[in-house]
Design a protein around this motif. Structure first.
Motif, PDB file in Angstrom:
ATOM      1  N   VAL A 117      -7.908   9.717   5.564  1.00  0.00           N
ATOM      2  CA  VAL A 117      -9.002   8.754   5.579  1.00  0.00           C
ATOM      3  C   VAL A 117      -8.425   7.353   5.582  1.00  0.00           C
ATOM      4  CG1 VAL A 117     -11.020   7.921   4.319  1.00  0.00           C
ATOM      5  CG2 VAL A 117     -10.472  10.349   4.312  1.00  0.00           C
ATOM      6  N   MET A 118      -8.986   6.493   6.422  1.00  0.00           N
ATOM      7  CA  MET A 118      -8.574   5.100   6.462  1.00  0.00           C
ATOM      8  C   MET A 118      -9.823   4.255   6.633  1.00  0.00           C
ATOM      9  SD  MET A 118      -5.771   3.269   8.876  1.00  0.00           S
ATOM     10  CE  MET A 118      -4.447   4.101   8.044  1.00  0.00           C
ATOM     11  N   ALA A 119      -9.898   3.164   5.916  1.00  0.00           N
ATOM     12  CA  ALA A 119     -11.067   2.293   5.992  1.00  0.00           C
ATOM     13  C   ALA A 119     -11.179   1.669   7.377  1.00  0.00           C
ATOM     14  CB  ALA A 119     -10.972   1.198   4.936  1.00  0.00           C
ATOM     15  N   TRP A 120     -12.395   1.432   7.801  1.00  0.00           N
ATOM     16  CA  TRP A 120     -12.655   0.811   9.100  1.00  0.00           C
ATOM     17  C   TRP A 120     -12.088  -0.610   9.087  1.00  0.00           C
ATOM     18  CZ3 TRP A 120     -14.307   2.072  13.779  1.00  0.00           C
ATOM     19  CH2 TRP A 120     -14.705   1.057  14.625  1.00  0.00           C
ATOM     20  N   GLY A 121     -11.376  -0.942  10.104  1.00  0.00           N
ATOM     21  CA  GLY A 121     -10.838  -2.297  10.219  1.00  0.00           C
ATOM     22  C   GLY A 121      -9.565  -2.524   9.438  1.00  0.00           C
ATOM     23  N   THR A 122      -8.913  -1.480   8.967  1.00  0.00           N
ATOM     24  CA  THR A 122      -7.663  -1.629   8.229  1.00  0.00           C
ATOM     25  C   THR A 122      -6.594  -2.192   9.154  1.00  0.00           C
ATOM     26  OG1 THR A 122      -8.199   0.205   6.799  1.00  0.00           O
ATOM     27  CG2 THR A 122      -5.887  -0.413   6.917  1.00  0.00           C
ATOM     28  N   VAL A 123      -5.885  -3.205   8.681  1.00  0.00           N
ATOM     29  CA  VAL A 123      -4.829  -3.818   9.469  1.00  0.00           C
ATOM     30  C   VAL A 123      -3.500  -3.479   8.809  1.00  0.00           C
ATOM     31  CG1 VAL A 123      -3.887  -5.994  10.327  1.00  0.00           C
ATOM     32  CG2 VAL A 123      -6.358  -5.692  10.113  1.00  0.00           C
ATOM     33  N   LEU A 124      -2.641  -2.799   9.534  1.00  0.00           N
ATOM     34  CA  LEU A 124      -1.324  -2.463   9.007  1.00  0.00           C
ATOM     35  C   LEU A 124      -0.351  -3.557   9.418  1.00  0.00           C
ATOM     36  CD1 LEU A 124      -1.183   1.355   9.732  1.00  0.00           C
ATOM     37  CD2 LEU A 124      -1.687   0.227   7.577  1.00  0.00           C
ATOM     38  N   GLY A 125       0.389  -4.073   8.468  1.00  0.00           N
ATOM     39  CA  GLY A 125       1.355  -5.129   8.747  1.00  0.00           C
ATOM     40  C   GLY A 125       2.625  -4.582   9.354  1.00  0.00           C
ATOM     41  N   SER A 126       3.592  -5.463   9.523  1.00  0.00           N
ATOM     42  CA  SER A 126       4.858  -5.058  10.134  1.00  0.00           C
ATOM     43  C   SER A 126       5.722  -4.262   9.166  1.00  0.00           C
ATOM     44  CB  SER A 126       5.609  -6.282  10.643  1.00  0.00           C
ATOM     45  OG  SER A 126       5.862  -7.152   9.551  1.00  0.00           O
ATOM     46  N   ALA A 127       5.558  -4.453   7.861  1.00  0.00           N
ATOM     47  CA  ALA A 127       6.352  -3.717   6.870  1.00  0.00           C
ATOM     48  C   ALA A 127       5.455  -2.736   6.142  1.00  0.00           C
ATOM     49  CB  ALA A 127       6.969  -4.682   5.873  1.00  0.00           C
ATOM     50  N   VAL A 128       6.061  -1.638   5.679  1.00  0.00           N
ATOM     51  CA  VAL A 128       5.302  -0.654   4.925  1.00  0.00           C
ATOM     52  C   VAL A 128       4.824  -1.300   3.630  1.00  0.00           C
ATOM     53  CG1 VAL A 128       5.431   1.550   3.736  1.00  0.00           C
ATOM     54  CG2 VAL A 128       6.615   1.234   5.915  1.00  0.00           C
ATOM     55  N   GLY A 129       3.605  -1.022   3.258  1.00  0.00           N
ATOM     56  CA  GLY A 129       3.086  -1.562   2.013  1.00  0.00           C
ATOM     57  C   GLY A 129       2.243  -2.808   2.212  1.00  0.00           C
ATOM     58  N   THR A 130       2.046  -3.240   3.430  1.00  0.00           N
ATOM     59  CA  THR A 130       1.255  -4.444   3.661  1.00  0.00           C
ATOM     60  C   THR A 130      -0.096  -4.129   4.285  1.00  0.00           C
ATOM     61  OG1 THR A 130       2.279  -4.779   5.801  1.00  0.00           O
ATOM     62  CG2 THR A 130       3.298  -5.894   3.906  1.00  0.00           C
ATOM     63  N   GLY A 137     -17.140 -11.069   0.516  1.00  0.00           N
ATOM     64  CA  GLY A 137     -16.956 -12.067  -0.528  1.00  0.00           C
ATOM     65  C   GLY A 137     -15.710 -12.890  -0.311  1.00  0.00           C
ATOM     66  N   PRO A 138     -15.242 -13.543  -1.396  1.00  0.00           N
ATOM     67  CA  PRO A 138     -14.065 -14.407  -1.246  1.00  0.00           C
ATOM     68  C   PRO A 138     -12.831 -13.600  -0.865  1.00  0.00           C
ATOM     69  CG  PRO A 138     -14.765 -14.279  -3.562  1.00  0.00           C
ATOM     70  CD  PRO A 138     -15.762 -13.521  -2.743  1.00  0.00           C
ATOM     71  N   GLY A 139     -12.067 -14.162   0.005  1.00  0.00           N
ATOM     72  CA  GLY A 139     -10.883 -13.468   0.504  1.00  0.00           C
ATOM     73  C   GLY A 139     -11.279 -12.576   1.670  1.00  0.00           C
ATOM     74  N   SER A 140     -10.388 -12.345   2.574  1.00  0.00           N
ATOM     75  CA  SER A 140     -10.741 -11.571   3.749  1.00  0.00           C
ATOM     76  C   SER A 140     -10.301 -10.124   3.690  1.00  0.00           C
ATOM     77  CB  SER A 140     -10.131 -12.221   4.995  1.00  0.00           C
ATOM     78  OG  SER A 140      -8.715 -12.227   4.866  1.00  0.00           O
ATOM     79  N   SER A 141      -9.409  -9.780   2.763  1.00  0.00           N
ATOM     80  CA  SER A 141      -8.941  -8.402   2.697  1.00  0.00           C
ATOM     81  C   SER A 141      -8.405  -8.072   1.313  1.00  0.00           C
ATOM     82  CB  SER A 141      -7.868  -8.151   3.760  1.00  0.00           C
ATOM     83  OG  SER A 141      -6.746  -8.958   3.505  1.00  0.00           O
ATOM     84  N   PHE A 142      -8.217  -6.781   1.088  1.00  0.00           N
ATOM     85  CA  PHE A 142      -7.719  -6.267  -0.182  1.00  0.00           C
ATOM     86  C   PHE A 142      -6.519  -5.385   0.137  1.00  0.00           C
ATOM     87  CE2 PHE A 142      -7.656  -3.116  -3.603  1.00  0.00           C
ATOM     88  CZ  PHE A 142      -7.725  -3.947  -4.719  1.00  0.00           C
ATOM     89  N   PRO A 143      -5.421  -5.480  -0.650  1.00  0.00           N
ATOM     90  CA  PRO A 143      -4.243  -4.646  -0.332  1.00  0.00           C
ATOM     91  C   PRO A 143      -4.567  -3.151  -0.447  1.00  0.00           C
ATOM     92  CG  PRO A 143      -3.830  -6.034  -2.262  1.00  0.00           C
ATOM     93  CD  PRO A 143      -5.210  -6.323  -1.789  1.00  0.00           C
ATOM     94  N   PHE A 144      -4.231  -2.412   0.589  1.00  0.00           N
ATOM     95  CA  PHE A 144      -4.475  -0.966   0.616  1.00  0.00           C
ATOM     96  C   PHE A 144      -3.297  -0.212   0.014  1.00  0.00           C
ATOM     97  CE2 PHE A 144      -4.938   3.109   3.073  1.00  0.00           C
ATOM     98  CZ  PHE A 144      -6.122   3.500   2.499  1.00  0.00           C
ATOM     99  N   PHE A 145      -2.066  -0.683   0.273  1.00  0.00           N
ATOM    100  CA  PHE A 145      -0.868  -0.057  -0.277  1.00  0.00           C
ATOM    101  C   PHE A 145      -0.251  -1.021  -1.282  1.00  0.00           C
ATOM    102  CE2 PHE A 145      -1.559   2.930   2.831  1.00  0.00           C
ATOM    103  CZ  PHE A 145      -1.328   2.484   4.130  1.00  0.00           C
TER     104      PHE A 145
END
Length: 152
Positions: A117-130, A137-145
């Protein structure tokens, strides 16, 4: 339909009259529709033999006992219906075992499974854990890893 009326007439041990032929054709259609519901929509040309067998069994079972009687006596005219098949008594039906076989033929296996399962619109960064999940609300995203060694 997954079976023909000729194949059905070969399964019963009496000569079908015109009404029984009409009822048999309807029973074959009903059984084929049920096979599609419990299994899947197989192409008629490549339907598995077991599906055809199960359709013929259900249709011939209905032809032999269209009212779903469980007991009948000639003297005093006693008739009885059983609750063994519940609402299916007096109609074309598949037994539990036949339904299980249809599900297995269709590739449906009951039991537990694991689904990623992965949330809709999840953006994976260039490094693992991002990985980040969008939020309101405030802020545009929440850390998934949270671990830089791996996602879990």
């Amino acid at each position: 339909m997954y079976a023909t009326l000729d194949e059905l007439t070969e399964r019963v041990d009496w000569e079908l009259d015109a009404d029984e032929l009409r009822i048999g054709a309807s029973a074959l259609q009903d059984a084929s529709d049920l096979a599609t519901t419990y299994g899947r929509d197989w192409p008629v040309a490549t339907v598995p033999r077991l599906v055809k067998t199960l359709v013929l069994k259900a249709a011939s079972r209905y032809l032999r006992n269209p009212n779903g009687y469980t007991q009948s006596r000639a003297g005093d005219e006693t008739l009885a219906w059983g609750d063994a098949h519940g609402r299916d008594a007096g109609s074309v039906y598949f037994t539990r075992e036949e339904i299980r076989l249809l599900e297995e033929l269709a590739g449906r296996r009951p039991g537990l499974t694991s689904v990623p399962v992965m949330a809709w619109g999840t953006v994976l960064g260039s490094a693992v854990g991002t990985g980040r999940v969008p939020v309101e609300g405030p802020g545009s995203s929440f850390p998934f890893f949270s671990d830089d060694r791996g996602p879990w």
